[in-house]
Scaffold this motif. Structure first.
Motif, PDB file in Angstrom:
ATOM      1  N   MET A   1       0.855  -1.170   0.000  1.00  0.00           N
ATOM      2  CA  MET A   1       0.000   0.000   0.000  1.00  0.00           C
ATOM      3  C   MET A   1       0.907   1.242   0.000  1.00  0.00           C
ATOM      4  O   MET A   1       1.760   1.390   0.865  1.00  0.00           O
ATOM      5  CB  MET A   1      -0.897  -0.024   1.245  1.00  0.00           C
ATOM      6  N   ASP A   2       0.695   2.128  -0.961  1.00  0.00           N
ATOM      7  CA  ASP A   2       1.543   3.317  -1.056  1.00  0.00           C
ATOM      8  C   ASP A   2       1.015   4.449  -0.169  1.00  0.00           C
ATOM      9  O   ASP A   2      -0.060   4.360   0.423  1.00  0.00           O
ATOM     10  CB  ASP A   2       1.688   3.770  -2.513  1.00  0.00           C
ATOM     11  N   ALA A   3       1.797   5.520  -0.080  1.00  0.00           N
ATOM     12  CA  ALA A   3       1.471   6.641   0.816  1.00  0.00           C
ATOM     13  C   ALA A   3       0.160   7.322   0.423  1.00  0.00           C
ATOM     14  O   ALA A   3      -0.625   7.722   1.299  1.00  0.00           O
ATOM     15  CB  ALA A   3       2.611   7.654   0.821  1.00  0.00           C
ATOM     16  N   LEU A   4      -0.098   7.448  -0.868  1.00  0.00           N
ATOM     17  CA  LEU A   4      -1.332   8.098  -1.309  1.00  0.00           C
ATOM     18  C   LEU A   4      -2.556   7.280  -0.904  1.00  0.00           C
ATOM     19  O   LEU A   4      -3.558   7.833  -0.439  1.00  0.00           O
ATOM     20  CB  LEU A   4      -1.301   8.322  -2.829  1.00  0.00           C
ATOM     21  N   THR A   5      -2.482   5.982  -1.053  1.00  0.00           N
ATOM     22  CA  THR A   5      -3.584   5.112  -0.650  1.00  0.00           C
ATOM     23  C   THR A   5      -3.806   5.185   0.858  1.00  0.00           C
ATOM     24  O   THR A   5      -4.953   5.251   1.321  1.00  0.00           O
ATOM     25  CB  THR A   5      -3.318   3.662  -1.088  1.00  0.00           C
ATOM     26  N   LEU A   6      -2.735   5.211   1.624  1.00  0.00           N
ATOM     27  CA  LEU A   6      -2.864   5.355   3.089  1.00  0.00           C
ATOM     28  C   LEU A   6      -3.502   6.689   3.458  1.00  0.00           C
ATOM     29  O   LEU A   6      -4.336   6.765   4.360  1.00  0.00           O
ATOM     30  CB  LEU A   6      -1.501   5.217   3.756  1.00  0.00           C
ATOM     31  N   PHE A   7      -3.119   7.754   2.747  1.00  0.00           N
ATOM     32  CA  PHE A   7      -3.718   9.067   2.980  1.00  0.00           C
ATOM     33  C   PHE A   7      -5.217   9.022   2.686  1.00  0.00           C
ATOM     34  O   PHE A   7      -6.027   9.545   3.450  1.00  0.00           O
ATOM     35  CB  PHE A   7      -3.028  10.134   2.132  1.00  0.00           C
ATOM     36  N   GLY A   8      -5.595   8.402   1.589  1.00  0.00           N
ATOM     37  CA  GLY A   8      -7.015   8.284   1.238  1.00  0.00           C
ATOM     38  C   GLY A   8      -7.782   7.481   2.271  1.00  0.00           C
ATOM     39  O   GLY A   8      -8.897   7.855   2.656  1.00  0.00           O
ATOM     40  N   LEU A   9      -7.197   6.400   2.739  1.00  0.00           N
ATOM     41  CA  LEU A   9      -7.830   5.587   3.776  1.00  0.00           C
ATOM     42  C   LEU A   9      -8.011   6.398   5.053  1.00  0.00           C
ATOM     43  O   LEU A   9      -9.070   6.373   5.676  1.00  0.00           O
ATOM     44  CB  LEU A   9      -7.009   4.337   4.044  1.00  0.00           C
ATOM     45  N   ALA A  11      -8.204   9.689   5.267  1.00  0.00           N
ATOM     46  CA  ALA A  11      -9.171  10.758   5.021  1.00  0.00           C
ATOM     47  C   ALA A  11     -10.606  10.260   5.157  1.00  0.00           C
ATOM     48  O   ALA A  11     -11.418  10.879   5.859  1.00  0.00           O
ATOM     49  CB  ALA A  11      -8.945  11.369   3.642  1.00  0.00           C
ATOM     50  N   VAL A  12     -10.927   9.145   4.517  1.00  0.00           N
ATOM     51  CA  VAL A  12     -12.312   8.673   4.572  1.00  0.00           C
ATOM     52  C   VAL A  12     -12.656   8.100   5.945  1.00  0.00           C
ATOM     53  O   VAL A  12     -13.793   8.219   6.402  1.00  0.00           O
ATOM     54  CB  VAL A  12     -12.643   7.674   3.436  1.00  0.00           C
ATOM     55  N   PHE A  14     -11.357   9.246   8.795  1.00  0.00           N
ATOM     56  CA  PHE A  14     -11.525  10.459   9.583  1.00  0.00           C
ATOM     57  C   PHE A  14     -12.906  11.074   9.347  1.00  0.00           C
ATOM     58  O   PHE A  14     -13.598  11.478  10.286  1.00  0.00           O
ATOM     59  CB  PHE A  14     -10.409  11.454   9.233  1.00  0.00           C
ATOM     60  N   MET A  15     -13.321  11.132   8.078  1.00  0.00           N
ATOM     61  CA  MET A  15     -14.650  11.660   7.752  1.00  0.00           C
ATOM     62  C   MET A  15     -15.739  10.843   8.437  1.00  0.00           C
ATOM     63  O   MET A  15     -16.690  11.408   8.994  1.00  0.00           O
ATOM     64  CB  MET A  15     -14.877  11.639   6.234  1.00  0.00           C
ATOM     65  N   LEU A  16     -15.627   9.529   8.392  1.00  0.00           N
ATOM     66  CA  LEU A  16     -16.630   8.656   8.996  1.00  0.00           C
ATOM     67  C   LEU A  16     -16.715   8.877  10.502  1.00  0.00           C
ATOM     68  O   LEU A  16     -17.817   9.024  11.052  1.00  0.00           O
ATOM     69  CB  LEU A  16     -16.309   7.193   8.693  1.00  0.00           C
ATOM     70  N   VAL A  17     -15.566   8.930  11.176  1.00  0.00           N
ATOM     71  CA  VAL A  17     -15.557   9.152  12.631  1.00  0.00           C
ATOM     72  C   VAL A  17     -16.197  10.500  12.960  1.00  0.00           C
ATOM     73  O   VAL A  17     -17.025  10.608  13.868  1.00  0.00           O
ATOM     74  CB  VAL A  17     -14.121   9.069  13.187  1.00  0.00           C
ATOM     75  N   CYS A  18     -15.830  11.534  12.211  1.00  0.00           N
ATOM     76  CA  CYS A  18     -16.397  12.865  12.460  1.00  0.00           C
ATOM     77  C   CYS A  18     -17.900  12.879  12.221  1.00  0.00           C
ATOM     78  O   CYS A  18     -18.645  13.495  12.978  1.00  0.00           O
ATOM     79  CB  CYS A  18     -15.712  13.903  11.576  1.00  0.00           C
ATOM     80  N   TYR A  19     -18.348  12.218  11.179  1.00  0.00           N
ATOM     81  CA  TYR A  19     -19.782  12.157  10.879  1.00  0.00           C
ATOM     82  C   TYR A  19     -20.540  11.477  12.013  1.00  0.00           C
ATOM     83  O   TYR A  19     -21.605  11.938  12.425  1.00  0.00           O
ATOM     84  CB  TYR A  19     -19.998  11.418   9.560  1.00  0.00           C
ATOM     85  N   ILE A  20     -19.985  10.395  12.525  1.00  0.00           N
ATOM     86  CA  ILE A  20     -20.625   9.669  13.627  1.00  0.00           C
ATOM     87  C   ILE A  20     -20.700  10.534  14.883  1.00  0.00           C
ATOM     88  O   ILE A  20     -21.682  10.496  15.619  1.00  0.00           O
ATOM     89  CB  ILE A  20     -19.880   8.349  13.908  1.00  0.00           C
ATOM     90  N   LYS A  21     -19.670  11.345  15.128  1.00  0.00           N
ATOM     91  CA  LYS A  21     -19.572  12.136  16.356  1.00  0.00           C
ATOM     92  C   LYS A  21     -20.223  13.516  16.259  1.00  0.00           C
ATOM     93  O   LYS A  21     -20.238  14.259  17.228  1.00  0.00           O
ATOM     94  CB  LYS A  21     -18.097  12.316  16.743  1.00  0.00           C
ATOM     95  N   GLY A  39     -10.292  14.398   1.636  1.00  0.00           N
ATOM     96  CA  GLY A  39     -10.822  13.474   0.635  1.00  0.00           C
ATOM     97  C   GLY A  39     -10.733  14.051  -0.761  1.00  0.00           C
ATOM     98  O   GLY A  39     -10.416  13.343  -1.723  1.00  0.00           O
ATOM     99  N   ALA A  40     -11.004  15.351  -0.888  1.00  0.00           N
ATOM    100  CA  ALA A  40     -10.900  16.011  -2.193  1.00  0.00           C
ATOM    101  C   ALA A  40      -9.458  15.999  -2.673  1.00  0.00           C
ATOM    102  O   ALA A  40      -9.185  15.707  -3.856  1.00  0.00           O
ATOM    103  CB  ALA A  40     -11.423  17.439  -2.106  1.00  0.00           C
ATOM    104  N   ALA A  41      -8.530  16.304  -1.771  1.00  0.00           N
ATOM    105  CA  ALA A  41      -7.114  16.287  -2.142  1.00  0.00           C
ATOM    106  C   ALA A  41      -6.718  14.895  -2.625  1.00  0.00           C
ATOM    107  O   ALA A  41      -6.026  14.747  -3.647  1.00  0.00           O
ATOM    108  CB  ALA A  41      -6.253  16.712  -0.950  1.00  0.00           C
ATOM    109  N   TYR A  42      -7.158  13.878  -1.900  1.00  0.00           N
ATOM    110  CA  TYR A  42      -6.863  12.504  -2.314  1.00  0.00           C
ATOM    111  C   TYR A  42      -7.428  12.231  -3.706  1.00  0.00           C
ATOM    112  O   TYR A  42      -6.745  11.671  -4.572  1.00  0.00           O
ATOM    113  CB  TYR A  42      -7.430  11.504  -1.313  1.00  0.00           C
ATOM    114  N   GLY A  43      -8.676  12.617  -3.931  1.00  0.00           N
ATOM    115  CA  GLY A  43      -9.292  12.371  -5.231  1.00  0.00           C
ATOM    116  C   GLY A  43      -8.526  13.019  -6.370  1.00  0.00           C
ATOM    117  O   GLY A  43      -8.262  12.388  -7.400  1.00  0.00           O
TER     118      GLY A  43
END
Length: 78
Positions: A1-9, A11-12, A14-21, A39-43
């Motif tokens: 798994m490369d750094a960009l994929t880890l960043f994307g993982l 990001a999403v 983090f978004m999920l945790v924030c949405y839940i909270k 997430g936009a940066a990753y995309g």
């Protein structure tokens, strides 16, 4: 798994945790907006510009929701 994929993982996740909270504090809504920016940066970095554009739209939605929250303005939430 490369750094960009880890960043994307991150990001999403983090978004999920924030949405839940989000109900716990208005700061989680602001954090969700930050997650959307990540997430936009990753995309865009990954080459999936439609995903990046949708995440930017979600950023605007989240910031607007945060701005309109009574708790953010120092008002009592009803």
């Amino acid at each position: 798994m490369d750094a960009l994929t880890l960043f994307g993982l991150f990001a999403v996740t983090f978004m999920l945790v924030c949405y839940i909270k989000e109900d716990a504090s208005h700061w989680w809504t602001l954090a969700f907006a930050l997650g959307c920016v990540m997430g936009a940066a990753y995309g865009f970095l990954q080459g999936a510009w439609p995903f990046g554009l949708v995440e930017l739209a979600w950023t605007v939605v989240a910031l607007r929701r945060w701005w309109r929250m009574p708790a953010r303005r120092g008002l009592n939430a009803a």
